[in-house]
Design a protein around this motif. Structure first.
Motif, PDB file in Angstrom:
ATOM      1  N   THR A  31      -4.079  43.204  29.568  1.00  0.00           N
ATOM      2  CA  THR A  31      -3.509  42.080  29.921  1.00  0.00           C
ATOM      3  C   THR A  31      -2.555  41.531  29.106  1.00  0.00           C
ATOM      4  O   THR A  31      -2.583  41.716  27.773  1.00  0.00           O
ATOM      5  N   LEU A  32      -1.461  40.844  29.422  1.00  0.00           N
ATOM      6  CA  LEU A  32      -0.572  39.854  28.643  1.00  0.00           C
ATOM      7  C   LEU A  32      -0.650  38.626  29.336  1.00  0.00           C
ATOM      8  O   LEU A  32      -0.362  38.515  30.348  1.00  0.00           O
ATOM      9  N   SER A  33      -0.526  37.453  28.356  1.00  0.00           N
ATOM     10  CA  SER A  33      -0.399  36.184  28.746  1.00  0.00           C
ATOM     11  C   SER A  33       1.028  35.657  28.939  1.00  0.00           C
ATOM     12  O   SER A  33       2.292  36.551  28.594  1.00  0.00           O
ATOM     13  N   TYR A  34       1.367  34.526  29.511  1.00  0.00           N
ATOM     14  CA  TYR A  34       2.461  34.270  29.848  1.00  0.00           C
ATOM     15  C   TYR A  34       3.211  33.617  28.654  1.00  0.00           C
ATOM     16  O   TYR A  34       4.498  34.135  28.387  1.00  0.00           O
ATOM     17  N   GLY A  35       2.588  33.460  27.668  1.00  0.00           N
ATOM     18  CA  GLY A  35       2.902  32.923  26.410  1.00  0.00           C
ATOM     19  C   GLY A  35       3.572  34.213  25.568  1.00  0.00           C
ATOM     20  O   GLY A  35       4.843  34.168  25.052  1.00  0.00           O
ATOM     21  N   ASP A  36       2.838  35.289  25.659  1.00  0.00           N
ATOM     22  CA  ASP A  36       3.005  36.641  25.023  1.00  0.00           C
ATOM     23  C   ASP A  36       4.288  37.315  25.536  1.00  0.00           C
ATOM     24  O   ASP A  36       5.212  37.598  25.132  1.00  0.00           O
ATOM     25  N   LEU A  37       4.262  37.227  27.130  1.00  0.00           N
ATOM     26  CA  LEU A  37       5.270  37.971  27.808  1.00  0.00           C
ATOM     27  C   LEU A  37       6.455  37.172  27.610  1.00  0.00           C
ATOM     28  O   LEU A  37       7.648  37.781  27.304  1.00  0.00           O
ATOM     29  N   ALA A  38       6.594  35.781  27.436  1.00  0.00           N
ATOM     30  CA  ALA A  38       7.933  35.014  27.226  1.00  0.00           C
ATOM     31  C   ALA A  38       8.349  35.501  25.973  1.00  0.00           C
ATOM     32  O   ALA A  38       9.765  35.723  25.725  1.00  0.00           O
ATOM     33  N   ALA A  39       7.707  35.737  25.046  1.00  0.00           N
ATOM     34  CA  ALA A  39       7.961  36.053  23.726  1.00  0.00           C
ATOM     35  C   ALA A  39       8.924  37.504  23.717  1.00  0.00           C
ATOM     36  O   ALA A  39       9.736  37.500  22.904  1.00  0.00           O
ATOM     37  N   ARG A  40       8.034  38.396  24.351  1.00  0.00           N
ATOM     38  CA  ARG A  40       8.807  39.529  24.409  1.00  0.00           C
ATOM     39  C   ARG A  40       9.951  39.692  25.464  1.00  0.00           C
ATOM     40  O   ARG A  40      11.056  40.221  25.108  1.00  0.00           O
ATOM     41  N   VAL A  41      10.285  38.730  26.394  1.00  0.00           N
ATOM     42  CA  VAL A  41      11.402  38.515  27.112  1.00  0.00           C
ATOM     43  C   VAL A  41      12.288  38.022  26.208  1.00  0.00           C
ATOM     44  O   VAL A  41      13.571  38.589  26.278  1.00  0.00           O
ATOM     45  N   HIS A  42      12.175  37.040  25.450  1.00  0.00           N
ATOM     46  CA  HIS A  42      13.032  36.438  24.413  1.00  0.00           C
ATOM     47  C   HIS A  42      13.444  37.701  23.710  1.00  0.00           C
ATOM     48  O   HIS A  42      14.785  37.486  23.233  1.00  0.00           O
ATOM     49  N   ARG A  43      12.835  38.477  22.881  1.00  0.00           N
ATOM     50  CA  ARG A  43      13.058  39.284  22.256  1.00  0.00           C
ATOM     51  C   ARG A  43      14.108  40.427  22.528  1.00  0.00           C
ATOM     52  O   ARG A  43      15.146  40.789  22.008  1.00  0.00           O
ATOM     53  N   LEU A  44      13.646  40.700  24.050  1.00  0.00           N
ATOM     54  CA  LEU A  44      14.689  41.775  24.644  1.00  0.00           C
ATOM     55  C   LEU A  44      15.697  40.940  24.975  1.00  0.00           C
ATOM     56  O   LEU A  44      16.945  41.828  24.794  1.00  0.00           O
ATOM     57  N   ALA A  45      15.877  39.772  25.318  1.00  0.00           N
ATOM     58  CA  ALA A  45      17.289  39.112  25.565  1.00  0.00           C
ATOM     59  C   ALA A  45      17.943  39.105  24.438  1.00  0.00           C
ATOM     60  O   ALA A  45      19.352  39.548  24.366  1.00  0.00           O
ATOM     61  N   HIS A  46      17.493  38.835  23.116  1.00  0.00           N
ATOM     62  CA  HIS A  46      18.398  38.876  21.837  1.00  0.00           C
ATOM     63  C   HIS A  46      18.802  40.250  21.725  1.00  0.00           C
ATOM     64  O   HIS A  46      19.988  40.591  21.190  1.00  0.00           O
ATOM     65  N   ALA A  47      18.106  41.395  21.907  1.00  0.00           N
ATOM     66  CA  ALA A  47      18.224  42.847  21.563  1.00  0.00           C
ATOM     67  C   ALA A  47      19.581  43.119  22.548  1.00  0.00           C
ATOM     68  O   ALA A  47      20.158  44.043  21.935  1.00  0.00           O
ATOM     69  N   LEU A  48      19.385  42.840  23.863  1.00  0.00           N
ATOM     70  CA  LEU A  48      20.586  43.444  24.514  1.00  0.00           C
ATOM     71  C   LEU A  48      21.854  42.670  24.249  1.00  0.00           C
ATOM     72  O   LEU A  48      22.818  43.227  24.249  1.00  0.00           O
ATOM     73  N   ALA A  49      21.668  41.522  23.920  1.00  0.00           N
ATOM     74  CA  ALA A  49      22.767  41.022  23.242  1.00  0.00           C
ATOM     75  C   ALA A  49      23.470  41.417  22.086  1.00  0.00           C
ATOM     76  O   ALA A  49      24.502  41.469  21.655  1.00  0.00           O
ATOM     77  N   GLY A  50      22.447  41.844  21.084  1.00  0.00           N
ATOM     78  CA  GLY A  50      22.644  42.603  19.799  1.00  0.00           C
ATOM     79  C   GLY A  50      23.500  44.000  19.966  1.00  0.00           C
ATOM     80  O   GLY A  50      23.973  44.334  19.172  1.00  0.00           O
ATOM     81  N   LEU A  51      23.131  44.544  21.316  1.00  0.00           N
ATOM     82  CA  LEU A  51      24.010  45.766  21.740  1.00  0.00           C
ATOM     83  C   LEU A  51      25.255  45.457  22.240  1.00  0.00           C
ATOM     84  O   LEU A  51      25.936  46.389  22.482  1.00  0.00           O
ATOM     85  N   GLY A  52      25.658  44.279  22.286  1.00  0.00           N
ATOM     86  CA  GLY A  52      27.132  43.913  22.774  1.00  0.00           C
ATOM     87  C   GLY A  52      27.096  43.678  24.116  1.00  0.00           C
ATOM     88  O   GLY A  52      28.136  43.604  24.732  1.00  0.00           O
ATOM     89  N   LEU A  53      26.153  43.500  24.785  1.00  0.00           N
ATOM     90  CA  LEU A  53      25.863  43.081  26.207  1.00  0.00           C
ATOM     91  C   LEU A  53      26.014  41.624  26.726  1.00  0.00           C
ATOM     92  O   LEU A  53      25.638  40.708  25.929  1.00  0.00           O
ATOM     93  N   GLY A  54      26.895  41.427  27.518  1.00  0.00           N
ATOM     94  CA  GLY A  54      27.533  39.918  27.816  1.00  0.00           C
ATOM     95  C   GLY A  54      27.187  39.803  29.507  1.00  0.00           C
ATOM     96  O   GLY A  54      27.127  40.752  30.044  1.00  0.00           O
ATOM     97  N   PRO A  55      27.380  38.789  29.928  1.00  0.00           N
ATOM     98  CA  PRO A  55      27.339  38.367  31.095  1.00  0.00           C
ATOM     99  C   PRO A  55      28.257  39.275  32.159  1.00  0.00           C
ATOM    100  O   PRO A  55      29.355  39.508  31.707  1.00  0.00           O
ATOM    101  N   GLY A  56      27.538  40.125  33.300  1.00  0.00           N
ATOM    102  CA  GLY A  56      28.262  40.820  34.019  1.00  0.00           C
ATOM    103  C   GLY A  56      28.133  42.239  33.557  1.00  0.00           C
ATOM    104  O   GLY A  56      28.362  43.225  34.724  1.00  0.00           O
ATOM    105  N   ASP A  57      27.660  42.562  32.458  1.00  0.00           N
ATOM    106  CA  ASP A  57      27.176  44.010  32.036  1.00  0.00           C
ATOM    107  C   ASP A  57      26.053  44.373  32.786  1.00  0.00           C
ATOM    108  O   ASP A  57      25.086  43.571  33.406  1.00  0.00           O
ATOM    109  N   CYS A  58      25.675  45.605  32.958  1.00  0.00           N
ATOM    110  CA  CYS A  58      24.484  46.247  33.755  1.00  0.00           C
ATOM    111  C   CYS A  58      23.520  47.046  32.802  1.00  0.00           C
ATOM    112  O   CYS A  58      23.903  47.696  31.806  1.00  0.00           O
ATOM    113  N   VAL A  59      22.317  46.550  33.327  1.00  0.00           N
ATOM    114  CA  VAL A  59      21.156  47.477  32.338  1.00  0.00           C
ATOM    115  C   VAL A  59      20.275  48.087  33.550  1.00  0.00           C
ATOM    116  O   VAL A  59      19.936  47.578  34.747  1.00  0.00           O
TER     117      VAL A  59
END
Length: 527
Positions: A31-59
């Protein structure tokens, strides 16, 4: 029913207000709580930006049902990115097409699929730092050494902060159509400047199909890379539900999961309902399904007899909708359907429906024609302006279905235009014949198609999967023909009945007519 008073709407608001609420139950029970899931979602959003992705790009993602799907959809949905999940059953050639055509800059692949996906990502020029390996299970949350040429998904997330990224912006899902008449095409919608969260259209749709906000439990068992299951899974997070993730459950497994988790809502294709009803009554009786308040079905026609029996069993909790990847059209609850058997509902908010003849002229109420609708959210086929134009008439789109609207505005479907059988100049709608055949207690599944006939142009043929222990012989074929003659006009009764071990269907529950061959006739007309 809509959102309950005092409940939070939107993943961010739910996570902030209820960080300890369980957000996900993974297939292995983790199981994963909403708080822990939000933390992972934030980390992933930062990671994608760090790979150079910006609005309009595709994953893009090639994954079975898993936590990664939720994380990717939520992270792209707050980063202004397009998210393109696709079937984990694709071949290398199919993966190559989707990755190249979508322009995906990052691709996430389940660890079991690297041999299939690797050559496709090589061909698309995806470098190692932007091809991510996902490993299911608890261990996937811990960094691991990836295979050569790949980056570990968990390691990437571990390197970034759990704080919300700045300037959140809504993303969008870009899904590929089934491609039954050619290579799949992506349905692309323009990105908005709105903040992340559910749109008014999505909230209205959920309300129309009985899915409400609050501390409820939703079973996510259909393939999440399809449009409807993916939407319901994402909306579970936006409405504060606990999502129970299942990967390819067996028929009885659905009931066990509903019972064990006290499931409130689920999406299923009609084939699942039919299989559940075919379980012996004593097996169904072993499970408590009284928690269900919304059993939503779509993606394929539901035979009336199946729907009546499902309502008798589960109560008036069935909701139906008609939609395509290109947009939603209509919805109906159990009371609507019982009052007007066969309807797929009235139009959704912001959606207009027209029934047009072959020349594009509106037909009268009750007359059959092509079903066209103006989507609430405009779209275009990615890189294919010609296909976009062909599918439209004055801003109204058609998925190729035939149907009619009654005098009160309720929509009814007959069949797909390409599946229509014309025998002796008379129209035969396969769905009507299939509904009669599937009502026979010895029929497990069926598909009705047209095959060439020198005299009649086409003749009606049925491919039948019999129930276990029922021999597919001439005697059974005669019984089925007699069964049909009791409910159908003579010209609709199948002239040919062939028995198969299974009827080919997609994971979305649609009959794969292009795979059906009858009586040595080659590919069936209309496939």
């Amino acid at each position: 029913m809509g959102a309950e008073a005092g409940t939070e709407i939107g993943f961010g608001a739910v996570a902030a207000a209820h960080p300890d609420r369980t957000a996900l139950v993974e297939p292995d029970g983790t199981t994963l709580s909403y708080g822990d899931l939000a933390a992972r979602v934030h980390r992933l959003a930062h990671a994608l930006a760090g790979l150079g992705l910006g609005p309009g790009d595709c994953v893009a993602a090639m994954l079975p049902n898993s936590r990664a799907f939720f994380e990717l959809r939520l992270a792209t949905g707050r980063s202004g990115l397009y998210f393109t999940p696709f079937s984990h059953h694709f071949t290398t050639a199919e993966v190559t097409h989707v990755v190249a055509d979508s322009g995906a800059r990052v691709v996430v692949v389940d660890a079991s699929l690297l041999d299939v996906a690797g050559p496709a990502l090589d061909a698309a020029g995806i470098p190692a730092e932007r091809r991510l390996v996902w490993r299911a299970g608890q261990a996937s949350q811990e960094p691991a050494v990836p295979p050569p040429g790949w980056t570990d998904y968990a390691s990437l997330l571990a390197a970034d902060p759990a704080t919300p990224p700045p300037h959140p912006r809504a993303g969008a899902v870009m899904l590929y159509t089934s491609g039954t008449t050619g290579r799949p095409k992506a349905v692309r919608r323009a990105l908005s400047e709105a903040p992340p969260g559910p749109s008014p259209y999505e909230l209205d749709f959920m309300a129309r199909v009985g899915v409400r906000a609050g501390a409820y439990t939703q079973l996510c068992a259909a393939p999440l890379y399809h449009a409807a299951p993916g939407l319901f899974a994402n909306m579970a997070m936006q409405l504060g539900h606990t999502a129970v993730i299942a990967e390819r459950p067996g028929t009885e497994d659905w009931l066990e999961l509903i019972d064990r988790h006290r499931v409130d809502a689920l999406f299923a294709v009609p084939t699942v309902l039919h299989r559940l009803l075919r379980l012996p009554a004593e097996v169904r009786g072993q499970y408590d399904v009284s928690s269900l308040s919304a059993v939503v079905h779509g993606a394929a026609p539901c035979p009336p007899e199946v729907k009546r029996r499902a309502i008798d069993w589960l109560g008036p909790v069935l909701y139906e909708f008609y939609a395509a990847t290109e947009g939603g059209v209509s919805a109906a609850d159990s009371a609507d359907w019982l009052a007007r058997p066969g309807t797929v509902g009235r139009p959704l908010a912001g959606t207009e429906v027209r029934i047009l003849d072959g020349d594009g002229r509106p037909v009268a109420a009750g007359e059959t024609g092509g079903v066209y609708f103006r989507p609430a959210v405009p779209f275009a086929y990615h890189k294919d302006a010609e296909k976009t134009e062909r599918s439209m008439r004055d801003g109204y789109f058609t998925a190729g279905d035939e149907g009619y609207v009654d005098e009160d505005g309720w929509l009814y479907l007959r069949d797909r235009r390409t599946d229509l059988i014309i025998s002796g100049g008379v129209n035969v709608y396969p769905a009507e014949v299939e509904a009669v055949l599937i009502a026979h207690p010895d029929v497990a599944d069926v598909a009705v198609v047209g095959v060439p006939d020198a005299e009649w142009g086409q003749r009606v043929a049925a491919v039948v999967q019999s129930e276990p222990g029922i021999p597919g012989d001439d005697a059974f074929a005669d019984r089925l023909a007699a069964h049909c003659r009791g409910a159908l006009a003579g010209f609709k009764v199948p002239r040919v009945i062939e028995f198969r071990e299974r009827v080919p269907r997609s994971e979305a529950g649609k009959v794969l007519r292009r795979e059906i061959r009858v009586d040595g006739a080659g590919p069936v007309s209309g496939a």
